[in-house]
Design an enzyme around this catalytic site. Sequence first.
Site, mmCIF file in Angstrom:
data_model
loop_
_atom_site.group_PDB
_atom_site.id
_atom_site.type_symbol
_atom_site.label_atom_id
_atom_site.label_comp_id
_atom_site.label_asym_id
_atom_site.label_seq_id
_atom_site.Cartn_x
_atom_site.Cartn_y
_atom_site.Cartn_z
ATOM 1 C CB THR A 173 -4.261 -3.631 10.593
ATOM 2 O OG1 THR A 173 -4.603 -3.352 9.162
ATOM 3 C CG2 THR A 173 -4.021 -1.998 11.062
ATOM 4 C CE LYS A 232 8.758 -4.707 2.248
ATOM 5 N NZ LYS A 232 7.483 -4.867 2.597
ATOM 6 C CB VAL A 253 -1.004 -0.111 1.306
ATOM 7 C CG1 VAL A 253 -1.542 1.594 1.423
ATOM 8 C CG2 VAL A 253 -2.090 -1.029 0.908
ATOM 9 C CB CYS A 266 -8.100 -7.666 2.263
ATOM 10 S SG CYS A 266 -6.809 -6.086 1.785
HETATM 11 N N1 LIG Z 1 -2.156 -5.464 0.469
HETATM 12 C C1 LIG Z 1 -3.423 -5.014 0.246
HETATM 13 O O1 LIG Z 1 -3.920 -5.433 -0.909
HETATM 14 C C2 LIG Z 1 -4.177 -4.082 0.854
HETATM 15 C C3 LIG Z 1 -5.345 -3.229 0.227
HETATM 16 C C4 LIG Z 1 -6.010 -2.502 0.901
HETATM 17 C C5 LIG Z 1 -5.715 -2.203 2.294
HETATM 18 N N2 LIG Z 1 -4.621 -2.731 2.941
HETATM 19 C C6 LIG Z 1 -4.141 -2.203 4.068
HETATM 20 O O2 LIG Z 1 -2.970 -1.443 4.253
HETATM 21 C C7 LIG Z 1 -2.223 -1.748 5.327
HETATM 22 C C8 LIG Z 1 -0.939 -2.043 4.873
HETATM 23 O O3 LIG Z 1 -0.937 -3.231 4.174
HETATM 24 P P1 LIG Z 1 0.282 -3.691 3.150
HETATM 25 O O4 LIG Z 1 -0.204 -4.780 2.571
HETATM 26 O O5 LIG Z 1 0.779 -2.372 2.544
HETATM 27 O O6 LIG Z 1 1.196 -4.258 4.112
HETATM 28 P P2 LIG Z 1 2.784 -4.524 4.030
HETATM 29 O O7 LIG Z 1 3.431 -5.758 4.854
HETATM 30 O O8 LIG Z 1 2.963 -4.907 2.423
HETATM 31 O O9 LIG Z 1 3.724 -3.364 4.176
HETATM 32 C C9 LIG Z 1 3.758 -2.550 5.399
HETATM 33 C C10 LIG Z 1 4.998 -2.261 5.633
HETATM 34 O O10 LIG Z 1 4.986 -1.518 6.751
HETATM 35 C C11 LIG Z 1 6.239 -1.779 7.477
HETATM 36 N N3 LIG Z 1 6.150 -1.207 8.884
HETATM 37 C C12 LIG Z 1 5.527 -2.198 9.885
HETATM 38 N N4 LIG Z 1 5.515 -1.351 11.042
HETATM 39 C C13 LIG Z 1 5.912 -0.438 10.704
HETATM 40 C C14 LIG Z 1 6.420 0.804 11.582
HETATM 41 N N5 LIG Z 1 5.975 0.839 13.090
HETATM 42 N N6 LIG Z 1 7.150 2.037 11.193
HETATM 43 C C15 LIG Z 1 7.484 1.750 9.796
HETATM 44 N N7 LIG Z 1 7.032 0.867 8.920
HETATM 45 C C16 LIG Z 1 6.533 0.058 9.451
HETATM 46 C C17 LIG Z 1 6.739 -3.244 7.047
HETATM 47 O O11 LIG Z 1 8.235 -3.184 7.379
HETATM 48 C C18 LIG Z 1 5.919 -3.276 5.956
HETATM 49 O O12 LIG Z 1 7.129 -3.059 5.037
HETATM 50 C C19 LIG Z 1 -3.049 -2.879 6.186
HETATM 51 O O13 LIG Z 1 -3.685 -2.038 7.116
HETATM 52 C C20 LIG Z 1 -3.777 -3.550 4.885
HETATM 53 O O14 LIG Z 1 -4.800 -4.297 5.649
HETATM 54 C C21 LIG Z 1 -3.723 -3.728 2.274
#
Ligand SMILES: NC(=O)c1ccc[n+]([C@@H]2O[C@H](COP(=O)([O-])OP(=O)(O)OC[C@H]3O[C@@H](n4cnc5c(N)ncnc54)[C@H](O)[C@@H]3O)[C@@H](O)[C@H]2O)c1
Length: 405
Positions: A85, A36, A12, A257
């Site tokens: 999350t 990352k 995201v 999700c």
């Molecule tokens: N992946 C999807 O398809 C999608 C779609 C819509 C919404 N979301 C939501 O978006 C949010 C993020 O999901 P994602 O898929 O991007 O996750 P992801 O795991 O791909 O990326 C999240 C990043 O956040 C970093 N991170 C974690 N804790 C941290 C902190 N304290 N400080 C800085 N960086 C930190 C991690 O190292 C990771 O690189 C979630 O709530 C998810 O539910 C995801």
Amino acid sequence: MIKVSIIGQGYVGFPLAIHAAIAGNTVVGYDNDKSKISDITQGRYPISGLDTNSISLLLGSNMYIPTYDPTLISESDIIVLAVPTPLDSNGNPDTSLLEDAARTVSNNCKLTALIINESTSYPGTLRNLVKPIFKSKLGHKLLFASAPERIDPGNTKWGMKNTPRVIAGLDDIATQMAVKFYSKFCNKIHITSKPEVAEAAKLFENTYRQVNIALVNELSNIADVIGFSTHETITAASTKPFGFMPFYPSIGVGGHCIPIDPSYLAFSAESAGAEAKFINLANLTNLAMPKIIAERIKIFLDGNLIGKKIQIAGIAYKPNISDIRESPALDLIKELTALGASVSWHDPFVTKYNDQQSSELNSEIDLGLIVTPHSQIDFSVWKVSGTKVLDLSANIINFGWPKFL
Ligand SMILES: NC(=O)c1ccc[n+]([C@@H]2O[C@H](COP(=O)([O-])OP(=O)(O)OC[C@H]3O[C@@H](n4cnc5c(N)ncnc54)[C@H](O)[C@@H]3O)[C@@H](O)[C@H]2O)c1
């Protein structure tokens, strides 16, 4: 020029950072995972499909600065939280990463900034969880808004620009500032009266999918017992021009999700004293699928899987991406193995899982299973050799084998 920080550079946060930078903002992409950040600086991006030349230009001109140094956040006018999350071991929301990220921002942001939460969470998260973390800075000009992400990684039709964005601030100034920010790279904005509605809408969208997928998985189980084709039934039902939307059966739901977000809504409901019967039942129905399907495969292979060689095509949770989080393919591997089968897998996007490498598709097997049909997979080995194959994918593309579910 607006200075922006995006916290979390994953599926995201990374594309958001790139879109925001292309729109003319200077963007700090902060992630606390050093690997990352080093991947991104070396051109290994968390998602494919973005214009890599544009990303190189943004990196070269410092319009996009990937970093694990949180002090770089301090100049930002807008800071977006985009961190995972997940669920904890009891199946309840685990907001600890979101809280950590908010603490990092609180310790490093200036006194006049807009904090936006894009991470999916239950209604009230922005107001009751995120905002209080900034208590030492409240009373200054900090603003808060919710703008849940709807990205569908791998979807080439619907992306950041043409998927409408739902936004609500804790006050009007926050809403207007968030709308101005997103309008630069998103064609359509929908404002809700308060963040709780935006948060609930995000959860409800994915709950709608989860429940309908569970329903069609149940239909598949019914069809198997009674003896009719689920897919032919769905095709027939889809001829109704109103009031019906097709969903397709599969071995379950995966990703960050659909298997998770509905549980945030259920948790929120049950904490407030309301029931979430459909959500809980849908969860159980989808989670049961790998076991049910393993049993059906056993019957298909004459009631015995001991020593049978099975190869799975695609173990990511959906086509054309590498994400294996919550992928039901992993549960199917476990179930088939528990029934005695020797299971290998092929996935061009996933090179390693559980110390096992992706193996080339081969015909020296008793059964091939199409689970996640990435467009890169070349099925000709199975086709030419006449390998016995079952198509378990929810994908409606026909690969030449009958749908098994
Ligand atoms: N992946 C999807 O398809 C999608 C779609 C819509 C919404 N979301 C939501 O978006 C949010 C993020 O999901 P994602 O898929 O991007 O996750 P992801 O795991 O791909 O990326 C999240 C990043 O956040 C970093 N991170 C974690 N804790 C941290 C902190 N304290 N400080 C800085 N960086 C930190 C991690 O190292 C990771 O690189 C979630 O709530 C998810 O539910 C995801």
